[in-house]
Design an enzyme around this catalytic site. Structure first.
Site, PDB file in Angstrom:
ATOM      1  CG  HIS A 107      -1.714  -1.211   1.425  1.00  0.00           C
ATOM      2  ND1 HIS A 107      -2.597  -1.674   0.481  1.00  0.00           N
ATOM      3  CD2 HIS A 107      -1.763  -2.095   2.453  1.00  0.00           C
ATOM      4  CE1 HIS A 107      -3.158  -2.789   0.914  1.00  0.00           C
ATOM      5  NE2 HIS A 107      -2.671  -3.067   2.104  1.00  0.00           N
ATOM      6  CD  GLU A 124      -2.973  -3.425   5.959  1.00  0.00           C
ATOM      7  OE1 GLU A 124      -4.196  -3.653   5.894  1.00  0.00           O
ATOM      8  OE2 GLU A 124      -2.191  -3.727   5.043  1.00  0.00           O
ATOM      9  CG  HIS A 182       1.031  -6.549   3.559  1.00  0.00           C
ATOM     10  ND1 HIS A 182       1.284  -5.317   2.987  1.00  0.00           N
ATOM     11  CD2 HIS A 182      -0.324  -6.665   3.566  1.00  0.00           C
ATOM     12  CE1 HIS A 182       0.147  -4.728   2.687  1.00  0.00           C
ATOM     13  NE2 HIS A 182      -0.858  -5.527   3.020  1.00  0.00           N
ATOM     14  NE  ARG A 202      -4.800  -8.580  -6.475  1.00  0.00           N
ATOM     15  CZ  ARG A 202      -5.694  -7.869  -7.151  1.00  0.00           C
ATOM     16  NH1 ARG A 202      -5.544  -7.659  -8.448  1.00  0.00           N
ATOM     17  NH2 ARG A 202      -6.760  -7.389  -6.554  1.00  0.00           N
TER      18      ARG A 202
END
Length: 326
Positions: A107, A124, A182, A202
């Site tokens: 991200h 996150e 991740h 992705r």
């Protein structure tokens, strides 16, 4: 005469269920979501465009989080939070069930996300609710690499050889900073707290088709400038059973405590200058605040408006993640 607005109270929301090619059945069997076999995500509280959460309880049932913000402003989220974010709810809360490995992804941070997508970045945090034997996560790389090293491994289909794989168990916690490559591994059920963003690059998807039978798009070029090639996220291990709040972790965007309740507790929220969200991990409680009461059970999430400074948990056995903006 204009009708006055209802008083604020502990707010629950209808879960937004997301079908995923890697999803499983734990959201239904363990968290009692009304879901199909391969639902991967339950968005518990969201201000993301096209996925705006709607209140499921009390006199405000049917109103969404955007309406609440426009009507109640700082009473809902806190003066400082409202001044910064206005009518955008700043955090997104999810439960995620990975029956298969999720794609390897990254991200962007705030500056890059704003420049490219007019969006927040995506910091996150993961809390492991349940993990099958040998379950793992991918968090960062297993060594420091250059962009050239990364591209070579990617072109030779060796990307998995340079990733940092970590075994996990219930109670483990991870903070995933933007730029950290991740993936959630198969057999993991977790709670996720993040900035309000749905921007994901992705980079590898295990060579499998999506739910429509087509290969999902990769974002190799977009990811290059977003990746931190030196980062390795460390596991936060704190399996304490203390009744007092346990601080699990903090970023500039949110802070997370864990409450393990074995008896009724009064929680004073004066020190928090924001709203507070509770994600129920185990058990059940009745939350009382400002003359209102609400049952909250395992797998449910409740928003305590910033205006409510004292709440009581009437319970014998329950545990929660407690989230606020520091």
């Amino acid at each position: 005469m204009k009708n006055s607005k209802p008083e604020l109270y502990p707010l629950k929301f209808f879960p937004i269920l997301k079908k995923k090619v890697w999803g499983g059945s734990k959201l239904r069997t363990l968290l009692k979501k009304n879901s199909d076999q391969n639902i991967g995500e339950s968005w518990e509280l969201s201000g993301v465009d096209d996925d705006i959460s709607v209140v499921s309880n009390g006199s405000l049932k049917g109103k969404n989080i955007d309406w609440l913000l426009s009507e109640y402003k700082n009473k809902l989220v806190g003066e400082r939070v409202y001044q910064k974010f206005g009518n955008t709810f700043p955090l997104l809360f999810k439960f995620i069930d990975a029956a298969q490995d999720l794609s390897v992804q990254v991200h962007p941070e705030d500056v890059l996300a704003k420049q490219r997508h007019n969006s927040f970045g995506k910091t996150e945090m993961w809390y492991i609710l349940q993990a099958d034997e040998n379950a793992r996560l991918i968090v960062g790389f297993n060594d420091e690499y250059s962009q050239k090293d990364y591209l070579k491994a990617l072109s030779e289909n060796r990307i998995t050889e340079i990733l940092n794989s970590v075994s996990v168990e219930k109670g483990d916690t991870f903070i995933i900073k933007p730029g950290t490559v991740h993936a959630i591994g198969a057999g993991v059920l977790l709670a996720e707290i993040q900035q309000t963003s749905d921007i994901t690059y992705r980079i590898y998807d295990w060579d499998r088709p999506g739910t429509d039978g087509q290969m999902r798009q990769l974002h190799t070029d977009l990811a290059l400038d977003a990746i931190d090639y030196t980062t390795v996220s460390k596991k936060i291990v704190n399996h304490s059973k203390n009744d007092s709040p346990i601080h699990l972790g903090e970023t500039q965007f949110f802070a997370v405590n864990k409450l393990n309740l074995t008896k009724p507790m009064v929680r004073n929220l004066d020190d928090f200058s924001s709203f507070t969200v509770y994600m129920c991990l185990e058990g059940e409680t009745v939350i009382e605040a400002n003359g209102f009461s609400e049952i909250v059970s395992k797998g449910e999430t409740v928003l305590i408006p910033a205006q409510l400074k004292n709440i009581k948990f009437n319970t014998q056995t329950a545990s929660f993640l407690e989230v606020y903006i520091p």
